[in-house]
Scaffold this motif. Structure first.
Motif, short mmCIF file in Angstrom:
data_model
loop_
_atom_site.label_atom_id
_atom_site.label_comp_id
_atom_site.label_asym_id
_atom_site.label_seq_id
_atom_site.Cartn_x
_atom_site.Cartn_y
_atom_site.Cartn_z
N VAL A 311 0.85 -1.20 0.00
CA VAL A 311 0.00 0.00 0.00
C VAL A 311 0.88 1.24 0.00
CG1 VAL A 311 -1.71 1.31 1.33
CG2 VAL A 311 -1.87 -1.19 1.21
N GLY A 312 0.67 2.16 -0.93
CA GLY A 312 1.43 3.40 -0.90
C GLY A 312 1.65 4.01 -2.26
N ALA A 313 2.57 4.98 -2.29
CA ALA A 313 2.79 5.80 -3.48
C ALA A 313 3.30 4.97 -4.66
CB ALA A 313 3.80 6.90 -3.17
N GLU A 314 4.16 3.99 -4.37
CA GLU A 314 4.72 3.15 -5.44
C GLU A 314 3.60 2.42 -6.18
OE1 GLU A 314 8.08 2.75 -6.14
OE2 GLU A 314 7.44 1.45 -7.80
N THR A 315 2.69 1.84 -5.41
CA THR A 315 1.58 1.10 -6.05
C THR A 315 0.66 2.08 -6.78
OG1 THR A 315 1.71 -0.72 -4.49
CG2 THR A 315 -0.42 -0.40 -5.56
N ARG A 316 0.42 3.24 -6.19
CA ARG A 316 -0.42 4.24 -6.88
C ARG A 316 0.18 4.58 -8.25
NH1 ARG A 316 -1.12 6.47 -1.82
NH2 ARG A 316 0.46 8.07 -2.11
N ALA A 317 1.49 4.77 -8.27
CA ALA A 317 2.15 5.13 -9.53
C ALA A 317 2.03 3.99 -10.54
CB ALA A 317 3.62 5.47 -9.26
N LYS A 318 2.18 2.75 -10.07
CA LYS A 318 2.07 1.60 -10.98
C LYS A 318 0.64 1.47 -11.51
CE LYS A 318 5.88 -1.28 -9.39
NZ LYS A 318 6.28 -2.36 -8.52
N VAL A 319 -0.35 1.75 -10.64
CA VAL A 319 -1.75 1.70 -11.09
C VAL A 319 -1.94 2.72 -12.20
CG1 VAL A 319 -4.13 2.24 -10.42
CG2 VAL A 319 -2.72 0.80 -8.94
N ARG A 320 -1.41 3.91 -12.02
CA ARG A 320 -1.56 4.96 -13.06
C ARG A 320 -0.91 4.50 -14.36
NH1 ARG A 320 0.26 8.49 -9.32
NH2 ARG A 320 -1.43 9.19 -7.96
N ALA A 321 0.27 3.88 -14.23
CA ALA A 321 0.96 3.39 -15.44
C ALA A 321 0.11 2.32 -16.13
CB ALA A 321 2.33 2.82 -15.07
N ALA A 322 -0.48 1.44 -15.35
CA ALA A 322 -1.33 0.38 -15.93
C ALA A 322 -2.54 1.00 -16.63
CB ALA A 322 -1.76 -0.60 -14.85
N LEU A 323 -3.15 1.98 -15.96
CA LEU A 323 -4.36 2.60 -16.52
C LEU A 323 -4.05 3.38 -17.79
CD1 LEU A 323 -6.13 3.79 -13.25
CD2 LEU A 323 -6.92 1.99 -14.80
N ALA A 324 -2.85 3.94 -17.86
CA ALA A 324 -2.48 4.75 -19.03
C ALA A 324 -2.08 3.88 -20.22
CB ALA A 324 -1.34 5.69 -18.67
N SER A 325 -1.84 2.58 -19.96
CA SER A 325 -1.26 1.73 -21.03
C SER A 325 -2.25 1.37 -22.13
CB SER A 325 -0.73 0.44 -20.41
OG SER A 325 -1.81 -0.40 -20.04
N GLY A 326 -3.54 1.46 -21.81
CA GLY A 326 -4.53 1.05 -22.81
C GLY A 326 -4.93 -0.41 -22.68
N ALA A 327 -4.22 -1.18 -21.84
CA ALA A 327 -4.61 -2.57 -21.59
C ALA A 327 -5.81 -2.59 -20.65
CB ALA A 327 -3.45 -3.33 -20.96
#
Ligand SMILES: NC(=O)C1=CN([C@@H]2O[C@H](COP(=O)(O)OP(=O)(O)OC[C@H]3O[C@@H](n4cnc5c(N)ncnc54)[C@H](OP(=O)(O)O)[C@@H]3O)[C@@H](O)[C@H]2O)[C@@H](O)CC1
Ligand SMILES: [K+]
Length: 487
Positions: A311-327
């Protein structure tokens, strides 16, 4: 089309009215309803002293029909009425007259070998009185409930504040949400849906948006199938000492038919993951930037993040990266909790790429963290999930013994095949993996969520003995569908 539809009491009244408008009299519907209950009783029980508890409305009306038929078939039957005969109206008054026997008051259940609960059905409008609550808890013999066990809210499945515990519930035309949502489902015992002659076409007008889950149609591998056409799922691994959850999800994604599965692992967890993976691939993705780069390959078309992600900023950033990927994205566990303080940030990120599916898989605790105002117990679980889907822009799979998958268009599917053994560590990781694997194969969000819930429940049911662990589950999903013996 609407064979698994769930009708709220309001929608059921409409179905009733449309049937009457189509030429079936309401008295005929009541006679058929009562007959269906009496026949189900005959099928299961030998003749015995039977007490029919009748309420003041049409649920009581059905009760008089049951009493008359059982009596005519030679059963010793008593009728107890809540209220006065003089105040009965309409069809219920006619059926009370046709019963023609004596009426007792509803005071005790002594002397009965079977109780027919015809107190309140669709018309429950307030909590049960203390007297009725006491009576319901004094019952020690089998109970057959007409329509719903009295005290259960047909729309939500809530007990108000208690209810009769039925062995058998006979309802009409279609189930209600209260038959499949907890605790209602438990109070119903076995639920039988009887055909009382309401034509199916009335549903074309009602267009019920809720339904019970059923055997899914899964993506089929054709003779010219290529693994890349079956999608490439990516599961984001947790830190070095928290890698098991992602591997459980990855194995489930592969088992359910994804062509390829890659675990995206932090550098420090590579060795742990490497030691345990064979058919599943491994790629290093130490941070959000690296994950974004990995997902830039558009063949990687579904990604799961959350199981033991931290839980934290690292996971938030990865979620954003996943959401931005188009997958397509599955957000589970820690991916949800990481946004507890700023859920709008998550919803905005989802809204940026509306064309790809996002499915969130919260349990009630995680749901409450993201949707603080949508936790009122009086609201149906379906309505809460639908409201959350509308707000977040994601499909919501709200987990529990009565998992609900809802989309933003207002539809929801309630799953009913999950055995209690699924409440075991890692079970949610498997569900998230199944979902990711189905999304990778091109299923749309709510369809994939419904299929994943079903397969999850069916796999656990297939284990068939004590001692189920989440590690058993992926191997129970054999994907020779539709020859799959699970289905
Ligand atoms: N629709 C269909 O297709 C068909 C429907 N059929 C049958 O009709 C049933 C629905 O009948 P229904 O509408 O008369 O409502 P029902 O459940 O009898 O209760 C209403 C009465 O109870 C009272 N009351 C409520 N809560 C209470 C409480 N806690 N404590 C005390 N009183 C309470 C309420 O009072 P009020 O709210 O008016 O104050 C009112 O007097 C349905 O479940 C099915 O069995 C079948 O015949 C076939 C076709
Ligand atoms: K009832």
């Amino acid at each position: 089309m609407y064979s698994h539809a769930l009708l709220t009491p309001e929608q059921m009244y409409r179905a009733d009215a449309l049937a009457v408008a189509a030429g079936v009299s309401s008295l005929t519907l009541m006679e058929r309803a009562g007959r269906a209950v009496a026949e189900e009783i005959l099928r299961r029980f030998g003749a015995r002293p039977t007490l029919v508890l009748c309420g003041p409305g049409n649920n009581g009306g059905d009760g008089y029909v049951v009493a008359r038929l059982l009596r005519d078939w030679g059963w010793p039957v008593r009728v107890a009425l809540l209220g006065e005969t003089a105040r009965l109206k309409g069809d219920a008054a006619i059926m009370a007259k046709r019963w023609g026997g004596p009426f007792e008051s509803v005071t005790s259940v002594d002397g009965a070998g079977l109780i027919v609960d015809a107190l309140f059905g669709a018309g429950l409008s307030k909590p049960l009185s203390d007297q009725i609550v006491k009576l319901s808890s004094a019952v020690k013999v089998p109970v057959v409930a007409i329509d719903v066990p009295s005290g259960i809210d047909g729309a939500t499945g809530a007990a108000r504040p208690a209810a009769f515990r039925a062995d058998l519930t006979v309802t009409f035309f279609r189930k209600k949400p209260g038959h499949v949502l907890m605790p209602g489902r438990e109070y119903c015992g076995e639920t039988v849906v009887a055909d009382i002659g309401i034509p199916d076409r009335v549903l074309d007008e009602i267009k019920p948006p809720l339904m019970e889950n059923f055997v899914p149609e899964l993506p089929q591998a054709g003779p010219n199938q290529h693994k890349y056409r079956r999608g490439h799922a990516v599961v984001v691994s947790g830190a070095a000492h928290q890698t098991g959850a992602a591997r459980l999800a990855a194995r489930s994604a592969l088992r359910v038919g994804a062509g390829l599965v890659t675990v995206a692992s932090p550098k420090a967890a590579m060795a742990a993951n490497e030691a345990h993976l064979t058919a599943i691939m491994l790629a290093e993705a130490d941070d959000a930037l690296a994950l974004g780069r990995l997902l830039a390959d558009r063949r990687k078309n579904a990604v799961c993040i959350g199981p033991a992600a931290g839980v934290g900023a690292e996971t938030r950033a990865k979620v954003r990266a996943a959401l931005a990927s188009g997958a397509a994205v599955v957000l589970d566990a820690d991916a949800l909790t990481s946004f507890a303080l700023a859920p709008d940030e998550l919803f905005e990120a989802i809204a940026e790429t509306p064309e790809r599916a996002v499915v969130m898989t919260p349990h009630e605790g995680e749901f409450a963290r993201l949707f603080k105002d949508l936790v009122k117990e009086s609201d149906s679980k379906c309505e809460r999930a639908i409201a959350a889907a509308k707000r977040s822009g994601a499909v919501i799979l709200l987990k529990g013994p009565d998992s609900v998958a809802a989309n933003g268009e207002g539809g929801a599917i309630v799953n009913t095949n999950a055995p209690p053994s699924l409440a075991t560590a890692g079970s949610g990781d498997v569900l998230a993996g199944l979902l990711t694997g189905l999304l990778a194969q091109g299923m749309e969000g709510v369809g994939a969520a419904a299929a994943a819930m079903w397969l999850h429940g069916a796999a656990a049911g297939k284990f068939g003995r004590a001692g189920l662990t989440a590690e058993d589950l992926p191997d129970l999903i054999s994907c020779g569908i539709p020859q799959n013996p699970l289905l």
